[in-house]
Scaffold this motif. Structure first.
Motif, PDB file in Angstrom:
ATOM      1  N   LEU A 132       0.834  -1.204   0.000  1.00  0.00           N
ATOM      2  CA  LEU A 132       0.000   0.000   0.000  1.00  0.00           C
ATOM      3  C   LEU A 132       0.869   1.253   0.000  1.00  0.00           C
ATOM      4  CD1 LEU A 132      -2.777  -0.975   2.571  1.00  0.00           C
ATOM      5  CD2 LEU A 132      -2.916  -0.956   0.070  1.00  0.00           C
ATOM      6  N   TRP A 133       1.946   1.211   0.769  1.00  0.00           N
ATOM      7  CA  TRP A 133       2.861   2.350   0.797  1.00  0.00           C
ATOM      8  C   TRP A 133       3.461   2.597  -0.586  1.00  0.00           C
ATOM      9  CZ3 TRP A 133       8.173   1.628  -0.155  1.00  0.00           C
ATOM     10  CH2 TRP A 133       8.910   2.809  -0.155  1.00  0.00           C
ATOM     11  N   LYS A 134       3.925   1.527  -1.230  1.00  0.00           N
ATOM     12  CA  LYS A 134       4.575   1.703  -2.526  1.00  0.00           C
ATOM     13  C   LYS A 134       3.585   2.223  -3.566  1.00  0.00           C
ATOM     14  CE  LYS A 134       8.000  -0.261  -5.563  1.00  0.00           C
ATOM     15  NZ  LYS A 134       8.986  -1.326  -5.772  1.00  0.00           N
ATOM     16  N   TRP A 135       2.345   1.742  -3.507  1.00  0.00           N
ATOM     17  CA  TRP A 135       1.333   2.232  -4.452  1.00  0.00           C
ATOM     18  C   TRP A 135       1.094   3.719  -4.224  1.00  0.00           C
ATOM     19  CZ3 TRP A 135      -3.420   4.536  -3.635  1.00  0.00           C
ATOM     20  CH2 TRP A 135      -4.214   4.693  -4.758  1.00  0.00           C
ATOM     21  N   SER A 136       0.941   4.144  -2.975  1.00  0.00           N
ATOM     22  CA  SER A 136       0.678   5.556  -2.692  1.00  0.00           C
ATOM     23  C   SER A 136       1.896   6.419  -3.000  1.00  0.00           C
ATOM     24  CB  SER A 136       0.266   5.729  -1.223  1.00  0.00           C
ATOM     25  OG  SER A 136       1.339   5.414  -0.348  1.00  0.00           O
ATOM     26  N   HIS A 137       3.086   5.848  -2.833  1.00  0.00           N
ATOM     27  CA  HIS A 137       4.315   6.610  -3.053  1.00  0.00           C
ATOM     28  C   HIS A 137       4.440   7.061  -4.509  1.00  0.00           C
ATOM     29  CE1 HIS A 137       7.891   7.923  -0.998  1.00  0.00           C
ATOM     30  NE2 HIS A 137       8.668   7.497  -1.968  1.00  0.00           N
ATOM     31  N   ARG A 138       3.831   6.300  -5.405  1.00  0.00           N
ATOM     32  CA  ARG A 138       3.894   6.653  -6.821  1.00  0.00           C
ATOM     33  C   ARG A 138       3.145   7.946  -7.128  1.00  0.00           C
ATOM     34  NH1 ARG A 138       2.497   0.470  -8.469  1.00  0.00           N
ATOM     35  NH2 ARG A 138       4.600  -0.402  -8.272  1.00  0.00           N
ATOM     36  N   LEU A 139       2.243   8.350  -6.235  1.00  0.00           N
ATOM     37  CA  LEU A 139       1.472   9.570  -6.459  1.00  0.00           C
ATOM     38  C   LEU A 139       2.250  10.831  -6.117  1.00  0.00           C
ATOM     39  CD1 LEU A 139      -1.940   8.413  -4.934  1.00  0.00           C
ATOM     40  CD2 LEU A 139      -1.274   8.418  -7.350  1.00  0.00           C
ATOM     41  N   ILE A 140       3.386  10.683  -5.435  1.00  0.00           N
ATOM     42  CA  ILE A 140       4.148  11.861  -5.020  1.00  0.00           C
ATOM     43  C   ILE A 140       4.536  12.713  -6.222  1.00  0.00           C
ATOM     44  CG2 ILE A 140       6.429  12.560  -4.154  1.00  0.00           C
ATOM     45  CD1 ILE A 140       6.119  10.645  -1.896  1.00  0.00           C
ATOM     46  N   MET A 414      15.261  -0.963   4.081  1.00  0.00           N
ATOM     47  CA  MET A 414      15.219   0.103   3.093  1.00  0.00           C
ATOM     48  C   MET A 414      14.172   1.163   3.446  1.00  0.00           C
ATOM     49  SD  MET A 414      17.526  -0.304   0.894  1.00  0.00           S
ATOM     50  CE  MET A 414      18.601  -1.521   0.155  1.00  0.00           C
ATOM     51  N   ARG A 415      13.158   0.771   4.196  1.00  0.00           N
ATOM     52  CA  ARG A 415      12.112   1.702   4.578  1.00  0.00           C
ATOM     53  C   ARG A 415      12.100   1.819   6.092  1.00  0.00           C
ATOM     54  NH1 ARG A 415       5.731   0.447   4.687  1.00  0.00           N
ATOM     55  NH2 ARG A 415       4.984   2.517   5.269  1.00  0.00           N
ATOM     56  N   THR A 416      12.379   3.012   6.615  1.00  0.00           N
ATOM     57  CA  THR A 416      12.436   3.219   8.057  1.00  0.00           C
ATOM     58  C   THR A 416      11.623   4.445   8.428  1.00  0.00           C
ATOM     59  OG1 THR A 416      14.460   4.532   7.816  1.00  0.00           O
ATOM     60  CG2 THR A 416      14.715   2.184   8.282  1.00  0.00           C
ATOM     61  N   GLY A 417      11.241   4.523   9.683  1.00  0.00           N
ATOM     62  CA  GLY A 417      10.489   5.664  10.185  1.00  0.00           C
ATOM     63  C   GLY A 417      11.416   6.796  10.600  1.00  0.00           C
ATOM     64  N   ILE A 418      10.869   7.743  11.323  1.00  0.00           N
ATOM     65  CA  ILE A 418      11.652   8.888  11.783  1.00  0.00           C
ATOM     66  C   ILE A 418      11.611   8.994  13.306  1.00  0.00           C
ATOM     67  CG2 ILE A 418      11.387  10.231   9.680  1.00  0.00           C
ATOM     68  CD1 ILE A 418       9.143  11.779  11.073  1.00  0.00           C
ATOM     69  N   GLY A 419      11.417   7.841  13.957  1.00  0.00           N
ATOM     70  CA  GLY A 419      11.408   7.842  15.404  1.00  0.00           C
ATOM     71  C   GLY A 419      10.053   8.151  16.005  1.00  0.00           C
TER      72      GLY A 419
END
Length: 447
Positions: A132-140, A414-419
């Motif tokens: 879901l993240w990768k699909w939404s990331h394409r909209l950036i 490869m995908r991490t948060g920001i704390g």
């Protein structure tokens, strides 16, 4: 991360000040600052779109791809902070007249801001499923285009065709071209090397895959990783995996893939011999140094995979003494113990140490230092495993004499948060402490 690449990115964001500062004498300073940080956000997002292309030469200028992914995340966060400030600080200036599209540009700027904000938050909230993240990331890229449109037509104290306007537009164009390349052009003409799945083995929670090349194959160094895509059965999406074998004369590749998510579990169920695969790469700078200095390899769980390739390559590449700590949780969770023991016998200078936490054994900086005779000044330490373990070992070993530059690692995720989880836990603990403190104060006041 290479300091040269960071300096280039920083300079790219600072160069507009050469044109903005002279405008401060005749324009409202707050509005001008708002326009600068809005322009800075576009510059950083344009660079970020380019970083996502994995273009040749990026690792040479910026650093290994795993560090580029971390940089990509933080550039996105900084850009969103800039956009937020740009929205909060009024950027309107008296005496400016916009063109016929200025009103539309203003509205599209708002859409761009909130769209990017939602998507960037989705990127750093890691519990959102990867697909879901990768699909939404394409909209950036779409919202970035709206932001570029906003900049080009909005009211501002300079023309889009002035040097400052052209400079910012160049980064907007870079981002748009990069997005079109990744979203449209590349899927139509995929790059990479063609392989056939020769062998599939299930080793506990690992899926071992051996690929045979169809024509010229990929050339890699031990410790590097590549992106794997398998044709059909919902496995065509690219995912990065470490190459767990050294380069071989027949050009075959080996991946050892842990079941860690939806894709890897699906791959375990569906992958079979004879399927076609595409491999893109190689990437990474996680490789053994030349020379006879002692080396320490620490592989935790699936983190042992690059050291399988390291161990294979020792026969053709003499080194100093090597000690491999294979950290596992259960005695049965050691799928490559026999292979590593055989490699140690053949190499002569490799010692395998299995550290089983289920038996109450932990790998500590003190143990590593003791095993090296207390002298860490000449050693190289290579680590692949959980970040918490990495930080503990690195800080302890540096205090005991290891040079920080000789502690080598790759970002395991490869995908991490920001704390956000850490911040939430701190806020929760702080709120509980405040409530208890107030109760105690009221109790003392009542007494």
């Amino acid at each position: 991360m290479r300091i040269f690449g960071l300096i280039l990115i920083a300079l790219a964001g600072l160069v507009p000040l050469y044109w903005f500062v002279p405008l401060a004498g005749s324009r409202d300073a707050g509005a001008l600052f708002s326009q600068y940080i809005g322009s800075l956000a576009l510059i950083l997002m344009g660079i970020n779109q380019f970083l996502a292309t994995r273009a040749p030469g990026l690792e040479t200028v910026i650093g290994p791809l795993d560090r580029i992914y971390v940089l990509h995340k933080w550039l996105g966060v900084v850009a969103m902070v800039c956009l937020g400030l740009h929205d909060i600080i009024d950027a309107e200036m008296n005496g400016l007249r916009g063109g016929p599209l200025a009103g539309i540009a203003e509205d599209l700027g708002e859409i761009s801001l909130y769209g990017l904000l939602v998507l960037v938050l989705a990127s750093v909230i890691t519990f959102i499923p990867y697909h879901l993240w990768k699909w939404s990331h394409r909209l950036i890229g779409i919202f970035f285009f709206l932001g570029a449109f906003h900049f080009f037509f909005i009211e501002k104290p300079f023309s889009s065709f002035d040097p400052l306007g052209l400079y910012i537009c160049a980064f907007c164009l870079l981002g748009i071209v990069s997005y079109v390349w990744m979203s449209v052009v590349r899927p139509m003409a995929p790059r990479g090397y063609r392989y056939t799945v020769a062998t599939v083995r299930h080793l506990g929670g690992l899926t071992e895959v051996i690929l045979n090349p169809k024509g010229r194959g990929l050339r890699h160094k031990p410790g590097q990783f590549a992106f794997l895509s398998v044709g059909g059965s919902g496995l065509s999406e690219e995912h990065p995996f470490t190459l767990s074998g050294a380069p071989r004369d027949d050009g075959s590749l080996r991946f050892s893939i842990k079941d860690l998510g939806d894709y890897t579990r699906h791959l375990r169920r569906e992958l079979s011999e004879g399927m076609e695969a595409t491999v893109t790469g190689p990437y990474g700078r996680f490789s053994m140094p030349a020379g006879r200095d002692p080396q320490v390899w620490v592989g935790a769980g699936v983190g042992v995979t690059p050291f399988l390739a390291f161990a294979e390559s020792l026969k053709a590449r003499p080194t100093g003494p090597v000690k491999l700590y294979y950290c596992v949780r259960e005695r049965d969770d050691i799928p490559y113990a026999i292979e590593l023991e055989r490699a140690a016998e053949e190499a002569g200078n490799l010692e395998l140490v299995i550290v089983n936490s289920d038996e109450g054994v932990r790998l500590t900086p003190e143990r590593i230092a003791a095993d090296l005779g207390g002298d860490l000044s000449r050693a190289h330490v290579f680590f692949c495993g959980p970040s918490a373990m990495r930080k503990t070992l690195k800080s302890g070993l540096v205090l005991k004499g290891l040079r920080a530059s000789r502690f080598h690692f790759e970002e395991f995720e490869m995908r991490t948060g920001i704390g956000l989880a850490t911040l939430s836990a701190w806020l929760w603990d702080r709120s509980i402490y405040t409530i208890e403190k107030r109760r105690e104060d009221r109790k003392q006041a009542a007494e």
